[in-house]
Design a protein around this motif. Structure first.
Motif, mmCIF file in Angstrom:
data_model
loop_
_atom_site.group_PDB
_atom_site.id
_atom_site.type_symbol
_atom_site.label_atom_id
_atom_site.label_comp_id
_atom_site.label_asym_id
_atom_site.label_seq_id
_atom_site.Cartn_x
_atom_site.Cartn_y
_atom_site.Cartn_z
ATOM 1 N N ASP A 249 0.836 -1.190 0.000
ATOM 2 C CA ASP A 249 0.000 0.000 0.000
ATOM 3 C C ASP A 249 0.872 1.240 0.000
ATOM 4 O O ASP A 249 1.945 1.280 0.600
ATOM 5 N N THR A 250 0.449 2.257 -0.712
ATOM 6 C CA THR A 250 1.185 3.512 -0.792
ATOM 7 C C THR A 250 0.267 4.656 -0.405
ATOM 8 O O THR A 250 -0.954 4.524 -0.409
ATOM 9 N N ASN A 251 0.869 5.763 -0.050
ATOM 10 C CA ASN A 251 0.092 6.963 0.206
ATOM 11 C C ASN A 251 0.854 8.171 -0.307
ATOM 12 O O ASN A 251 2.070 8.125 -0.513
ATOM 13 N N ARG B 241 7.751 4.482 6.524
ATOM 14 C CA ARG B 241 7.667 4.508 5.059
ATOM 15 C C ARG B 241 8.890 5.184 4.447
ATOM 16 O O ARG B 241 9.605 5.932 5.099
ATOM 17 N N ALA C 180 1.887 10.405 8.875
ATOM 18 C CA ALA C 180 1.523 9.663 7.662
ATOM 19 C C ALA C 180 2.735 9.016 7.007
ATOM 20 O O ALA C 180 2.591 8.128 6.157
ATOM 21 N N THR D 40 5.047 9.998 -3.218
ATOM 22 C CA THR D 40 4.397 8.731 -2.885
ATOM 23 C C THR D 40 5.318 7.933 -1.970
ATOM 24 O O THR D 40 6.508 7.788 -2.250
#
Length: 226
Positions: A122-124, A161, A157, A182
């Motif tokens: 999953d990426t954000n 990551r 967030a 991203t």
């Protein structure tokens, strides 16, 4: 004359590029090492002339045309990374398909069939602003939560990551510049040591994020809330 290892590498690259240019000027089609030498040399010389990162990329992308290389060479030169010395220091220049797409190559080309990934992490997306008076760069595998304290973004967030970019590449922000990046989660054991020293332990441990946010707030990082 005393030369550093980096200077010796640059001299070797220049000599290889000069040989390749001489062969090209004789009408010979170039192989992959010759093409890479010319493209990389063009990037380094552009940087030495005072070009911006984007201008150095453009110099590399236009250094050679597909008709100047042997059949199959385009497929072998699809991703090229060059460390060039700019006026503000050494920076990585990443070139994607500098000779054109592989499928446009002639006989002998290598084609890879696209397949559906078995496991897509999953990426954000995170909006990031450089509030500093100097450029800031972040590399592909840096724990983005711990990126430079003067980058303003939602740090929670970015917990656990990294940038979703090719390994070894970099995203750079000029002063006042904004990028939406991203991010993708770290895999494996998910233990972070080093970086900016905000974690130094398991990312998924109970209370780890709250403790890191408190430490970042104490040290003046932006994007951690009041």
């Amino acid at each position: 004359m005393q030369l550093t290892p980096r200077e010796l590498d640059r001299l070797l690259l220049f000599q290889a590029a000069e040989l390749a240019r001489a062969r090209r000027d004789r009408g010979l089609l170039l192989n992959a090492p010759e093409a890479i030498a010319i493209i990389a040399d063009a990037v380094c010389e552009a940087a030495r002339d005072g070009a911006t990162h984007a201008e150095a990329v453009a110099a590399g992308m236009t250094a050679l045309a597909p008709h100047q290389v042997l059949p199959g060479t385009t497929s072998l030169v699809q991703h090229l990374e060059v460390e060039a010395l700019f006026t503000d220091g050494t920076r990585l220049v990443v070139l994607s398909a500098p000779l054109g797409d592989a499928e446009a190559d002639g006989p002998g080309s290598v084609r890879v069939r696209a397949v559906e990934p078995l496991n897509v992490p999953d990426t954000n997306a995170v909006l990031v602003v450089n509030t500093a008076a100097v450029p800031i760069a972040v590399t592909s595998h840096w724990h983005f939560f711990e990126a430079n304290r003067q980058l303003d973004f939602d740090r929670a967030a970015a917990w656990g990551r990294r940038l979703a970019i090719p390994t070894g590449s970099t995203i750079r922000w000029e002063p006042g510049e904004t990028h939406t990046v991203t991010l993708r989660p770290f895999a494996g054991r998910r233990i972070a040591y080093g970086f900016a020293g905000l974690v130094n332990g398991p990312l998924d441990a109970d209370g780890a994020l709250l403790a890191a946010l408190a430490l970042a707030r104490e040290r003046g990082y932006l994007g951690v809330g009041a």
